[in-house]
Scaffold this active site. Structure first.
Site, PDB file in Angstrom:
ATOM      1  N   GLU A  92       0.842  -1.200   0.000  1.00 14.09           N
ATOM      2  CA  GLU A  92       0.000   0.000   0.000  1.00 14.09           C
ATOM      3  C   GLU A  92       0.879   1.254   0.000  1.00 14.09           C
ATOM      4  O   GLU A  92       1.879   1.323   0.722  1.00 14.09           O
ATOM      5  CB  GLU A  92      -0.896   0.001   1.240  1.00 14.09           C
ATOM      6  CG  GLU A  92      -1.811   1.222   1.330  1.00 14.09           C
ATOM      7  CD  GLU A  92      -2.623   1.246   2.617  1.00 14.09           C
ATOM      8  OE1 GLU A  92      -3.832   1.462   2.545  1.00 14.09           O
ATOM      9  OE2 GLU A  92      -2.028   1.043   3.706  1.00 14.09           O
ATOM     10  N   LYS A 115      -8.726   3.162  -2.707  1.00 11.00           N
ATOM     11  CA  LYS A 115      -9.253   2.699  -1.421  1.00 11.00           C
ATOM     12  C   LYS A 115     -10.577   3.392  -1.122  1.00 11.00           C
ATOM     13  O   LYS A 115     -10.697   4.621  -1.234  1.00 11.00           O
ATOM     14  CB  LYS A 115      -8.228   3.003  -0.324  1.00 11.00           C
ATOM     15  CG  LYS A 115      -8.513   2.379   1.027  1.00 11.00           C
ATOM     16  CD  LYS A 115      -7.329   2.628   1.962  1.00 11.00           C
ATOM     17  CE  LYS A 115      -7.490   1.962   3.301  1.00 11.00           C
ATOM     18  NZ  LYS A 115      -6.306   2.162   4.179  1.00 11.00           N
ATOM     19  N   CYS A 167      -5.084  -2.643   2.840  1.00  9.40           N
ATOM     20  CA  CYS A 167      -5.042  -2.522   4.291  1.00  9.40           C
ATOM     21  C   CYS A 167      -6.371  -2.872   4.962  1.00  9.40           C
ATOM     22  O   CYS A 167      -6.889  -3.965   4.778  1.00  9.40           O
ATOM     23  CB  CYS A 167      -4.579  -1.103   4.635  1.00  9.40           C
ATOM     24  SG  CYS A 167      -3.992  -0.858   6.320  1.00  9.40           S
TER      25      CYS A 167
END
Length: 336
Positions: free
Chosen positions: A45, A127, A161
């Site tokens: 990430e 995200k 994540c």
């Protein structure tokens, strides 16, 4: 389509706040993967320009100098930085799952771009919900970014994540019959020993659970932190105490939740490499397919709104996420 091939998860430290140097390191890791006959390599990430550790280390006023540098070193999807990585993918014939801070004019997003072995962009996503203090730096995306795509290596998808802590996000991905999943993580050296939820044990547990629930392979790359990283972000003894060196925890899991490949020491940089066999997914799902024979649609169902949401609506516009920088025919197959 091959059913057996080799994959790799990156465990390495970025060159903090330096896009040029991190891209150079990225290309070196892609070449290293190619030398080991890897077909798919996954990066952590916000690998470029590194996870913004400064967000967790003090008041907003102290973050301002870092924010300017972070913006300046966050590449746009059509930038020379991403183009150079696409060229490396094409030159080596390796499929690359890249995590980075994407700059879109005045906003940043925690992006993942899947680059094919011909240099084409197979998938670009952001995200959905940055976590906790990340929301002071990054914007959100929408349900159109929960997407699994067909590729020569099977059906691939990606999340960042703590998207892996969102049960409905995961189910939306499982329902698209994902075969290989990229679970991109930062380093776990933040608040080590203080906040268990931010540590490797908890987060690798949910990553392994994703493989078991989804009946898919999961490639989980991570960053690590050295003294150089701590020196970059910590200006006081109190801040240094909140960061720990090492904490790399890259893993690869099979569709039965088994650990594949040999993990590296938490301080070591390199690739976790494993051979995967997509035909084994059928064996895992024969036992439990949560979006097929093991589902109970009479009791529970998910509403997944996959329509893109934009601040301005143009009647008749495409219903797919659109990134004009990727429309150029040359961009679809970049030349060296």
């Amino acid at each position: 389509m091959p059913t057996v091939y080799r994959v790799a998860a990156v465990q390495a430290e970025p060159v903090w706040l330096d896009a040029d140097a991190t891209v150079e390191k990225t290309i070196g890791l892609i070449e290293e993967a190619a030398a080991q006959d890897v077909a798919l390599v996954a990066f952590p990430e916000t690998w470029i320009p590194g996870y913004p550790l400064f967000l967790w280390l003090g008041p907003v006023a102290g973050q301002m100098p870092y924010i300017a540098r972070y913006h300046a070193n966050s590449p746009a999807v059509g930038s020379e930085h991403i183009t150079a990585i696409r060229q490396a993918a094409r030159r080596t014939g390796v499929t690359v799952a890249l995590g980075y801070s994407e700059k879109d004019h005045g906003s940043l997003y925690m992006a993942q771009t899947l680059i094919g072995p011909d240099g084409s962009v197979i998938l670009h996503r952001r995200k959905l919900k940055p976590t906790h203090v990340e929301r002071s730096l990054f914007g959100e995306s929408d349900g159109s970014h929960l997407k699994v795509v067909d590729t020569p290596l099977g059906r691939l998808g990606a999340l960042n994540c703590w998207e892996h802590l969102q049960p409905l996000n995961k189910y939306a991905m499982y329902a698209q019959h994902e075969q290989v999943h990229i679970a991109a993580w930062p380093a776990f050296g933040l608040y080590k020993g203080i906040a268990y939820a931010l540590g490797a044990d908890a987060n690798m547990a949910v990553t392994q659970t994703y493989a078991l629930e989804g009946g898919c392979y999961v490639i989980a790359p991570t960053q690590l932190i050295s003294e150089r990283g701590i020196d970059t972000f910590a200006t006081t003894d109190e801040q240094r105490a909140l960061l720990a060196t090492g904490a790399g925890s890259a893993r690869i899991y099979g569709p039965d939740g088994s650990l594949l490949g040999k993990p590296l020491d938490e301080h070591a940089e390199g690739l976790i490499v494993a051979d995967i066999d997509l035909t084994l997914i059928d064996l895992a799902k024969n036992a439990a397919d949560p979006v097929g024979h093991y589902a109970r649609t009479d009791a529970t169902r998910l509403l997944h709104d996959n329509r893109p949401k934009t601040p301005v609506v143009h009647p008749g516009a495409t219903t797919e996420p659109h990134f004009p920088e990727l429309d150029d025919p040359d961009a679809e197959a970049p030349t060296d």
